[in-house]
Design a protein around this motif. Structure first.
Motif, PDB file in Angstrom:
ATOM      1  N   CYS A  11       0.839  -1.207   0.000  1.00 44.63           N
ATOM      2  CA  CYS A  11       0.000   0.000   0.000  1.00 44.63           C
ATOM      3  C   CYS A  11       0.877   1.261   0.000  1.00 44.63           C
ATOM      4  O   CYS A  11       0.370   2.382   0.120  1.00 44.63           O
ATOM      5  CB  CYS A  11      -0.916   0.003   1.216  1.00 44.63           C
ATOM      6  N   ILE A  16      -0.609   3.104  -8.020  1.00 48.33           N
ATOM      7  CA  ILE A  16      -1.935   2.565  -8.350  1.00 48.33           C
ATOM      8  C   ILE A  16      -2.602   3.575  -9.266  1.00 48.33           C
ATOM      9  O   ILE A  16      -2.721   4.751  -8.918  1.00 48.33           O
ATOM     10  CB  ILE A  16      -2.775   2.328  -7.075  1.00 48.33           C
ATOM     11  N   CYS A  33      -0.851   5.013   0.751  1.00 45.22           N
ATOM     12  CA  CYS A  33      -2.251   5.253   0.406  1.00 45.22           C
ATOM     13  C   CYS A  33      -2.931   5.964   1.573  1.00 45.22           C
ATOM     14  O   CYS A  33      -2.665   5.653   2.743  1.00 45.22           O
ATOM     15  CB  CYS A  33      -2.923   3.901   0.136  1.00 45.22           C
ATOM     16  N   GLN A  35      -5.751   5.523   2.561  1.00 43.46           N
ATOM     17  CA  GLN A  35      -6.622   4.572   3.257  1.00 43.46           C
ATOM     18  C   GLN A  35      -5.838   3.592   4.129  1.00 43.46           C
ATOM     19  O   GLN A  35      -6.429   2.708   4.756  1.00 43.46           O
ATOM     20  CB  GLN A  35      -7.470   3.805   2.230  1.00 43.46           C
ATOM     21  N   LEU A  36      -4.519   3.752   4.158  1.00 43.04           N
ATOM     22  CA  LEU A  36      -3.710   2.873   5.014  1.00 43.04           C
ATOM     23  C   LEU A  36      -3.746   3.428   6.435  1.00 43.04           C
ATOM     24  O   LEU A  36      -3.327   4.560   6.702  1.00 43.04           O
ATOM     25  CB  LEU A  36      -2.268   2.834   4.480  1.00 43.04           C
ATOM     26  N   CYS A  42      -5.899  -1.830   5.830  1.00 45.49           N
ATOM     27  CA  CYS A  42      -6.671  -1.013   4.885  1.00 45.49           C
ATOM     28  C   CYS A  42      -7.987  -0.590   5.521  1.00 45.49           C
ATOM     29  O   CYS A  42      -8.758  -1.443   5.986  1.00 45.49           O
ATOM     30  CB  CYS A  42      -6.934  -1.836   3.623  1.00 45.49           C
ATOM     31  N   ARG A  50     -13.255  -0.199  -2.259  1.00 51.60           N
ATOM     32  CA  ARG A  50     -11.844  -0.592  -2.297  1.00 51.60           C
ATOM     33  C   ARG A  50     -11.489  -0.932  -3.743  1.00 51.60           C
ATOM     34  O   ARG A  50     -12.197  -1.691  -4.410  1.00 51.60           O
ATOM     35  CB  ARG A  50     -11.631  -1.806  -1.402  1.00 51.60           C
ATOM     36  N   CYS A  54      -6.668  -3.766  -5.523  1.00 50.83           N
ATOM     37  CA  CYS A  54      -6.365  -4.137  -4.131  1.00 50.83           C
ATOM     38  C   CYS A  54      -7.114  -5.407  -3.747  1.00 50.83           C
ATOM     39  O   CYS A  54      -6.554  -6.279  -3.071  1.00 50.83           O
ATOM     40  CB  CYS A  54      -6.745  -3.005  -3.191  1.00 50.83           C
TER      41      CYS A  54
HETATM   42  S1  SF4 Z   1      -7.086   1.019  -0.755  1.00 47.00           S
HETATM   43 FE1  SF4 Z   1      -6.426  -0.217   0.956  1.00 47.00          FE
HETATM   44  S2  SF4 Z   1      -5.443  -2.032   0.050  1.00 47.00           S
HETATM   45 FE2  SF4 Z   1      -5.575  -0.449  -1.539  1.00 47.00          FE
HETATM   46  S3  SF4 Z   1      -3.616   0.641  -1.456  1.00 47.00           S
HETATM   47 FE3  SF4 Z   1      -5.065   1.748  -0.162  1.00 47.00          FE
HETATM   48  S4  SF4 Z   1      -4.764   0.937   1.911  1.00 47.00           S
HETATM   49 FE4  SF4 Z   1      -3.842  -0.507   0.448  1.00 47.00          FE
END
Ligand code: SF4
Ligand code: SF4
Length: 85
Positions: A11, A16, A33, A35-36, A42, A50, A54
């Protein structure tokens, strides 16, 4: 194998290209990320928002390596080798 607690390397190291909630243009390589979570999990796990990339990613010995440092280094090298430019 299972995802290693407290890692989060996949992550952080890879780029991405698809949108992520909070990162509408995707994520640059080497940037965590948004969202981490602080515990390296996650925040979107199990949530339909999501990204598909991922959801499809599975831990493998070659990607996850022997520890977080090895995974970060290996993923950064893979990112460099697969960069379009
Ligand atoms: S959305 Fe979640 S799984 Fe995907 S990169 Fe971000 S933290 Fe990681
Ligand atoms: S690199 Fe492997 S162990 Fe580390 S967060 Fe990703 S799936 Fe989990």
């Amino acid at each position: 194998m299972h995802c290693r607690p407290g890692c989060g390397a996949c992550c952080i190291a890879p780029s991405i290209s698809s949108p992520i909630p909070g990162m509408p243009h995707g994520k640059p390589a080497g940037i965590p990320c948004v969202q981490l979570r602080d515990d390296d999990r996650c925040a979107l796990f199990g949530d339909p928002s999501r990204p598909a990339v991922c959801r499809g990613l599975r831990p493998t010995p070659s990607m996850c390596g022997s520890g977080r440092g090895a995974a970060l280094a290996g993923l950064a090298e893979l990112e460099r080798l697969t960069r379009p430019d």
